[in-house]
Design an enzyme around this catalytic site. Structure first.
Site, short mmCIF file in Angstrom:
data_model
loop_
_atom_site.label_atom_id
_atom_site.label_comp_id
_atom_site.label_asym_id
_atom_site.label_seq_id
_atom_site.Cartn_x
_atom_site.Cartn_y
_atom_site.Cartn_z
N GLU A 72 -25.11 39.13 -81.54
CA GLU A 72 -25.71 39.16 -83.15
C GLU A 72 -25.13 40.57 -83.87
O GLU A 72 -25.19 41.44 -83.46
CB GLU A 72 -27.25 39.28 -83.33
CG GLU A 72 -27.55 39.20 -84.75
CD GLU A 72 -29.24 39.03 -84.85
OE1 GLU A 72 -29.89 38.21 -84.49
OE2 GLU A 72 -29.80 40.26 -85.28
N HIS A 114 -26.62 32.98 -89.95
CA HIS A 114 -28.02 33.11 -90.37
C HIS A 114 -28.01 32.48 -92.02
O HIS A 114 -27.18 32.97 -92.78
CB HIS A 114 -28.80 34.45 -90.37
CG HIS A 114 -28.75 34.89 -88.99
ND1 HIS A 114 -29.57 35.68 -88.50
CD2 HIS A 114 -27.71 34.57 -87.87
CE1 HIS A 114 -29.56 35.81 -87.25
NE2 HIS A 114 -28.41 35.07 -86.93
#
Length: 612
Positions: A22, A81
């Site tokens: 991430e 996201h």
């Protein structure tokens, strides 16, 4: 490619667990460019996917989309996201359409934290109040175009465990195809939670969220923000080495490696964990080392684009920079996201030897010390609370901590209360922890400045050669020596800034930046100049300059600092005296960052400021 397809291919080809990495979009152009080089280096470890975070209310929309598009060149499985909090439906539609146009086929659908206390938060669109609403909307509008994932919270979140599990099942039934968990440090607790997840019929892949411990301070901060359970044995192990940054990083690598081995082991009596999600905070060295220790490097099934060189070569001439801007003593005690079709490319399953990280280049920028920010050139620059709103508090907590100030004197009293440490809760929105030990050495000066209406939010005393294991000033590896210039950051009125500017024209050893909410900036620093205000020398290493104050980084921090005034104001009703006061102060005051070059004289900066 969709993440679930990549996972299926991986599982079919190897017994090694799969993993994702991430990243978040840095706040500066130079940080963004250097993150691309970092992504290139990390691409050789062949993660099954890369995920890109999304700012609250779409605040990082364009940068998130640009970064997601760039990661497509490094890994065809990019996860974007997307939060529905404070997002208009038109913005969501535009984000989804833009992602689709960029070839992004994976969305992590999140509710997101409200941008203010619940009492005054009204969703921009009542259709989007929960992550399950976002999942349903994407499914209804785009069908199976996207592979949708959702978040889960092994250590709890907003409700009791049964309610949390029920909410998770609702999200899966709405169309979620994978789950990424919040970070955790209790492996046994996670396995118990995962067993309950499987028992209620949730069968989609679950990726365990792992954030390597980078420093003692950041560990405390992040576990507090995320409400993570911390085993007493973990704290006990960190306590003796908390002042040795290098030792803490080494421990963090070993702890994460052992925890991952535990949760992926077939020896325990629960469901097998096959996926791990690394929360990198845009840092690379710890993740590299963990994957190497686990023996997972290069074991993920990877989709390669035919006829293309996907690696972006790192800049061999990148300047040696640093990892901390405007180190905040108040925070030091706890300062711690193309157009390949599913059938394009060829499948490669290769084992890659971990190359050495480049010396004196971007890979080394994020080592020390434990400040809130990185250098503006660092790929990790700008992260504060990646999983929370700016303050990370409810309205009730804000009122309890800081009351309802209605006058300038009330605000001065609040900053004084923090400096004088009337209680463990004596904080400010810019300094969420009690003052540090080193701040106490300059406390009389800070109190005097505050009494004159200059509200300090960061400071440090001058230090002429302290040991790196010093209880107050130490940082970095053992057997080193550290130095620092006196530094102070405060909000002041325009008249004070005018006097400071005038006097600084005749004192060459004083350097400052000042900015306001409009984005205006004044300084006596030339373009390209910067101030190294903390540095250290260590055995076998070059001189490290980990705290640098320069133009781009100050501008980014000033924007955030004035944003905190706005965030604080939103915890009060419109037209209330408190809200009007906070917004007026935001619009009228300046943020000043100032340091004095003479670190041999501990009173040099304070004499200058008090005389001014």
């Amino acid at each position: 490619m969709k993440l679930t397809e990549a996972i299926s291919r991986h599982v079919a080809s190897t017994s090694t667990p799969y993993y994702t990495l991430e990243f978040f979009p840095p706040r500066t152009d130079s940080g963004f460019e250097n993150l691309l080089a970092r992504l290139s280096r990390l691409s050789v470890v062949n993660p099954v996917g890369l995920s890109i975070t999304w700012g609250a209310g779409g605040s990082t929309k364009q940068r998130s989309l640009d970064l997601a598009e760039a990661t497509q060149r490094e890994n065809p499985v990019t996860i974007l996201h997307l939060t529905c909090t404070n997002m208009e439906r038109a913005m969501l539609d535009d984000a989804l359409d833009s992602a689709k146009a960029r070839g992004i086929r994976n969305i992590l659908a999140l509710r997101g934290d409200p941008p203010r206390g619940e009492e005054y938060w009204i969703p921009c669109d009542p259709q989007f109040q929960h992550a399950s609403d976002l999942v349903k909307y994407i499914r209804n509008r785009h069908g199976d175009e996207f592979c949708i994932g959702v978040a889960a919270y092994p250590d709890g979140h907003s409700f009791d465990e049964d309610t949390e599990l029920a909410n998770l099942k609702t999200k899966v039934e709405a169309g979620a195809e994978f789950i990424i968990t919040q970070l955790f440090y209790d492996a046994d607790g996670f396995l118990i939670w995962l067993r309950k997840v499987r028992e209620i019929g949730i069968e989609v892949p679950v990726l365990a969220g792992v954030m390597p411990i980078q420093s003692y301070a950041s560990f405390l901060r992040m576990t507090k923000l995320c409400a993570s359970r911390v085993p007493p044995s973990l704290i006990a192990s960190l306590e003796p080495i908390r002042h040795d940054d290098e030792a803490v990083k080494d421990f963090g690598v070993d702890f994460a490696t052992d925890m991952i081995r535990t949760i992926t082991s077939t020896k325990h009596n629960g469901p097998i964990v096959q996926g791990v999600h690394f929360c990198t905070l845009n840092l690379e060295k710890s993740t590299w080392r963990i994957l190497d220790k686990l023996g997972w490097i290069g074991t993920s099934t990877h989709v390669l684009e035919e006829g293309k060189n996907r690696l972006i070569q790192p800049d061999s001439n990148a300047p040696l920079s640093s990892s901390s801007l405007l180190i905040t003593p108040q925070d030091a005690a706890s300062a711690v996201a193309p157009k390949d079709s599913e059938n394009s490319g060829t499948i490669a399953n290769t084992t890659t030897t971990l190359p050495a990280l480049p010396a004196n280049q971007a890979a080394t920028w994020d080592d020390f010390p434990n400040g809130r920010f990185g250098s503006a050139d660092s790929a990790a620059f700008g992260v504060r609370d990646p999983y929370k709103n700016e303050l990370g508090l409810t309205t009730a907590e804000v009122h309890r901590l800081w009351g309802q100030p209605e006058t300038i004197d009330d605000l001065t009293a609040l900053f004084l209360k923090h400096l004088r440490g009337h209680s463990p809760f004596s904080t400010t929105p810019w300094s969420p922890n009690p003052i540090a030990a080193e701040t106490k050495l300059i406390l009389p000066h800070l109190i005097e400045l505050t009494l004159r209406g200059n509200w300090s939010v960061a400071s440090q005393p001058a230090v002429d050669c302290a040991r790196s294991d010093d209880e107050v000033f130490g940082w970095g590896p053992k057997d080193g020596f550290v130095f620092q210039k006196a530094f102070c950051e405060f909000f002041c009125e325009s008249a004070t800034l005018d006097r400071l500017r005038e006097k600084a024209t005749i004192v060459d050893t004083v350097k400052f930046f000042a900015g306001n909410a409009k984005g205006e900036m004044v300084t006596n620093m030339a373009l390209g100049e910067s101030n190294a205000v903390t540095w250290g020398v260590f055995p076998g290493k070059e001189v490290m300059q980990p705290t640098v104050i320069e133009r781009a980084a100050f501008q980014a921090w000033a924007e955030e600092a004035f944003g905190i005034w706005s965030e604080w104001a939103l915890f009060f009703p419109p037209a209330s005296p408190t809200r009007q006061l906070l917004e007026r102060v935001r619009d009228e005051r300046w943020l000043v960052s100032i340091c004095h070059h003479d670190f041999k004289n501990p009173d040099s900066l304070w004499d200058f400021l008090l005389e001014t």
